[in-house]
Structures are given as structure tokens and as C-alpha cells.
Design an enzyme around this catalytic site. Structure first.
Site, PDB file in Angstrom:
ATOM      1  N   LEU A   1      23.821   0.595 -16.946  1.00  0.00           N
ATOM      2  CA  LEU A   1      22.671   0.679 -17.854  1.00  0.00           C
ATOM      3  C   LEU A   1      22.770   1.830 -18.852  1.00  0.00           C
ATOM      4  O   LEU A   1      23.285   2.895 -18.536  1.00  0.00           O
ATOM      5  CB  LEU A   1      21.385   0.844 -17.030  1.00  0.00           C
ATOM      6  CG  LEU A   1      21.121  -0.255 -15.995  1.00  0.00           C
ATOM      7  CD1 LEU A   1      19.791   0.001 -15.297  1.00  0.00           C
ATOM      8  CD2 LEU A   1      21.132  -1.637 -16.632  1.00  0.00           C
ATOM      9  N   HIS A   2      22.266   1.577 -20.060  1.00  0.00           N
ATOM     10  CA  HIS A   2      22.186   2.612 -21.086  1.00  0.00           C
ATOM     11  C   HIS A   2      20.731   2.703 -21.542  1.00  0.00           C
ATOM     12  O   HIS A   2      19.857   1.982 -21.039  1.00  0.00           O
ATOM     13  CB  HIS A   2      23.134   2.285 -22.249  1.00  0.00           C
ATOM     14  CG  HIS A   2      22.980   0.888 -22.781  1.00  0.00           C
ATOM     15  ND1 HIS A   2      21.872   0.480 -23.476  1.00  0.00           N
ATOM     16  CD2 HIS A   2      23.798  -0.200 -22.683  1.00  0.00           C
ATOM     17  CE1 HIS A   2      22.011  -0.790 -23.810  1.00  0.00           C
ATOM     18  NE2 HIS A   2      23.163  -1.246 -23.330  1.00  0.00           N
TER      19      HIS A   2
ATOM     20  N   HIS B   1      18.693  -0.502 -22.214  1.00  0.00           N
ATOM     21  CA  HIS B   1      18.102  -1.178 -21.048  1.00  0.00           C
ATOM     22  C   HIS B   1      16.825  -0.457 -20.615  1.00  0.00           C
ATOM     23  O   HIS B   1      15.823  -1.091 -20.276  1.00  0.00           O
ATOM     24  CB  HIS B   1      19.075  -1.149 -19.864  1.00  0.00           C
ATOM     25  CG  HIS B   1      20.312  -1.971 -20.044  1.00  0.00           C
ATOM     26  ND1 HIS B   1      21.549  -1.416 -20.169  1.00  0.00           N
ATOM     27  CD2 HIS B   1      20.493  -3.311 -20.109  1.00  0.00           C
ATOM     28  CE1 HIS B   1      22.459  -2.376 -20.294  1.00  0.00           C
ATOM     29  NE2 HIS B   1      21.843  -3.541 -20.268  1.00  0.00           N
TER      30      HIS B   1
ATOM     31  N   LEU C   1      23.457   0.373 -29.009  1.00  0.00           N
ATOM     32  CA  LEU C   1      23.857   0.723 -27.646  1.00  0.00           C
ATOM     33  C   LEU C   1      24.293  -0.538 -26.909  1.00  0.00           C
ATOM     34  O   LEU C   1      23.675  -1.592 -27.034  1.00  0.00           O
ATOM     35  CB  LEU C   1      22.708   1.402 -26.908  1.00  0.00           C
ATOM     36  CG  LEU C   1      22.196   2.710 -27.510  1.00  0.00           C
ATOM     37  CD1 LEU C   1      21.225   3.393 -26.552  1.00  0.00           C
ATOM     38  CD2 LEU C   1      23.337   3.671 -27.855  1.00  0.00           C
TER      39      LEU C   1
ATOM     40  N   ARG D   1      29.392  -2.052 -23.278  1.00  0.00           N
ATOM     41  CA  ARG D   1      30.822  -2.078 -23.622  1.00  0.00           C
ATOM     42  C   ARG D   1      31.234  -0.914 -24.535  1.00  0.00           C
ATOM     43  O   ARG D   1      32.431  -0.701 -24.726  1.00  0.00           O
ATOM     44  CB  ARG D   1      31.190  -3.434 -24.231  1.00  0.00           C
ATOM     45  CG  ARG D   1      31.159  -4.558 -23.191  1.00  0.00           C
ATOM     46  CD  ARG D   1      31.712  -5.868 -23.703  1.00  0.00           C
ATOM     47  NE  ARG D   1      31.914  -6.819 -22.621  1.00  0.00           N
ATOM     48  CZ  ARG D   1      31.066  -7.825 -22.315  1.00  0.00           C
ATOM     49  NH1 ARG D   1      29.965  -7.989 -23.005  1.00  0.00           N
ATOM     50  NH2 ARG D   1      31.341  -8.642 -21.318  1.00  0.00           N
TER      51      ARG D   1
END
Ligand code: PAF
Length: 276
Positions: free
Chosen positions: A29-30, A33, A181, A184
Site C-alpha cells: 500500500l501507498h 490506497h 502513486l 509499481r
């Protein structure tokens, strides 16, 4: 925040609950999310996030095996964002038998753009999302607008299957330099990371050119945008302008439009879009 790994336990935990808001993810997650989770928190009822790397949506040559699995780290970020429950099933739990029943979205929406370069991708996405919807039974589900076509495919699946779920779009979260964002982005080298915002800039340039000159030379403008990236070392799959309504080529500049792009930088494939 509870972390649940089985369908039976999840059903038990959500028994009788009719106001769940659901954020499906593949983990790693970034902040994008987490912004979806915060958005979900704005609806009434518990927020459930799923973390499941869905084999069905990866082609054999893609990064299913190497996709980062970071459950502990993800949970440590989800709790302070307001997530109430994480559903993190094993592959065996979600697909106890080979998944022979699939949800196939309409080809006019799902076999273009991403679907043309990743055949079967949206069938994999729809199949797992339909299954997760059946398990979680949310009232609302939140999907990121960065995956523009995915959001449209999910909306259409939900409408055509008459699922009683409201689909909400979360705005694309961007780094300060404009890069959308994405999980990947972690694959990018330092030099590639510095170059990566060029995709968003190419889409901005394409949108500005269409705004200024209309649709007459659209194919030439699209080709120019692709060439600008190719000259910088990218391998573009597509940079194109489509109607927001159905992702078909536009017929009038008065229609709400979206510029969409996908391109490979080294071994990393990035996608982005810009409504205009
Ligand atoms: O966007 C994603 O992360 C995935 O495609 C989804 C919706 C969680 C389905 O696996």
C-alpha cells in the site's frame, strides 16, 4: 483493527452489517490506497480493506510472483487510516478450486486500451471483485481513479449484475513532482523515478494541444505525445484521448474527455490519465 484470513470468519464478523464500505487492494500500500480508506471512513459503517494479489489478472509474463507481499507493513498503515477490518485471504481460501466461473466484461469497454495490451486482465479483475463483493457484501466500494478504465469496467459490471453496491471513485494521489502513486513505482531505479513524471506531463501536453486545436489532428497529436516519450527512452503502449462516457474516440471537443496513457520505463509499466 482485525485481520481476518478466512471467508467464514469474515462472514461472522460482518453478520447483519448492511453499511460496510469496502476498499479492495492488492497490498503493497501507498498513500493513494490510504486516501481511499480515509474516503471510505467518510461513509457510515465499518471500513473493510482486502489485500489479495489476484493471480487471475496477471498474464504469465507479468509480475505475479514478484509482486511485493507486505501484509504486516500494510496493516500498520491501514489501522491509523481508519480501517476497521482487513481481509487477507490465501489463494487457497479465495480460489479453493480452479476458478472456472468467470465474470467477462463487455469487449467494447474491456478489450480496448489496457485490455488490448493485457488480454484477460479485466476478466481477472471482475471475477475477483465480484467474488470479494459476494463475500464482503458492502454498501459502498471505493476504487482509485488512477485505474480509470478499471473503475469504468467495475461500474458497468456492478450495474449490469444489479449488485446493490454504490461505486465511489477516489482521486489519483500524486507525488510532489506529479507522478501518480502506484505500487509499481517501487520497481523504478533512482534515474527512472526522476524520469517517471514525464508520463503525466505528456498527458497534460496532449490535453492542452486538444484544448487549443480541437480534434482535427488528434491522431497526429497522439503520435507526437508517444514520440516525445519514446525519445526519452520510454516504450509507450498508448497515449490517447477518449470520451469519458465510454472510452471510445471522441467525435466532438464539447464531450467530456480524458487523456489516458500507458508506457514502459525500463521494466516498469506505468499508467496515468487526466480528465479535461
Ligand atoms: O486495483 C487493484 O488493486 C486490483 O485490480 C483490484 C481491484 C484490487 C482487484 O484485484
Amino acid at each position: 483493527m482485525r485481520v481476518i484470513h478466512t471467508v467464514a470468519e469474515l462472514r461472522q464478523a460482518l453478520q447483519g452489517e448492511r453499511t460496510t464500505t469496502f476498499v479492495p487492494t492488492m497490498g503493497n500500500l501507498h498513500d493513494g490506497h490510504l486516501s481511499l480508506v480515509r474516503q471510505a471512513k467518510g461513509f457510515s459503517g465499518p471500513v473493510v480493506a482486502s489485500i489479495f494479489v489476484n493471480r487471475l489478472q496477471f498474464a504469465p509474463h507479468e509480475d505475479f510472483d514478484t509482486y511485493p507481499r507486505t501484509l504486516a507493513q500494510d496493516c500498520a498503515r491501514l489501522a491509523p487510516a481508519g480501517c476497521d477490518l482487513v481481509f487477507a485471504p490465501s489463494e487457497r481460501e479465495l480460489y479453493p478450486q480452479p476458478q472456472g466461473v468467470k465474470v467477462v466484461p463487455p469487449p467494447e469497454l474491456a478489450d480496448i486500451l489496457e485490455g488490448a495490451f493485457r488480454p484477460g486482465f479485466f476478466t481477472g479483475v471482475c471475477t475477483v471483485v465480484a467474488k470479494l463483493f459476494a463475500i464482503v457484501q458492502p454498501a459502498v466500494a471505493v476504487f482509485g481513479q488512477k485505474d480509470y478504465q478499471q473503475l469504468m469496467v467495475i461500474r458497468q459490471m456492478t450495474a449490469q449484475l444489479a449488485l446493490p453496491i454504490r461505486i465511489e471513485a477516489g482521486p489519483t494521489a500524486r507525488a510532489d513532482d506529479g507522478l501518480a502513486l502506484s505500487s509499481r513505482n517501487g520497481y523504478l531505479s533512482a534515474d527512472e523515478r526522476a524520469e517517471a513524471p514525464a508520463l503525466a506531463r505528456a498527458l497534460q501536453g496532449l490535453a492542452a494541444a486538444v484544448r487549443a486545436g480541437g480534434l482535427q489532428d488528434l491522431s497526429a497529436l497522439e503520435a507526437e505525445a508517444q514520440q516525445s516519450l519514446t525519445a526519452r527512452g520510454w516504450q509507450p503502449d498508448y497515449l490517447t484521448v477518449r470520451r469519458r462516457a465510454d472510452l471510445q474516440p471522441p467525435t466532438s471537443p464539447a464531450e467530456p474527455l480524458v487523456a489516458l496513457g500507458a508506457a514502459r520505463l525500463g521494466r516498469t509499466r506505468l499508467i496515468d490519465n487526466l480528465e479535461f
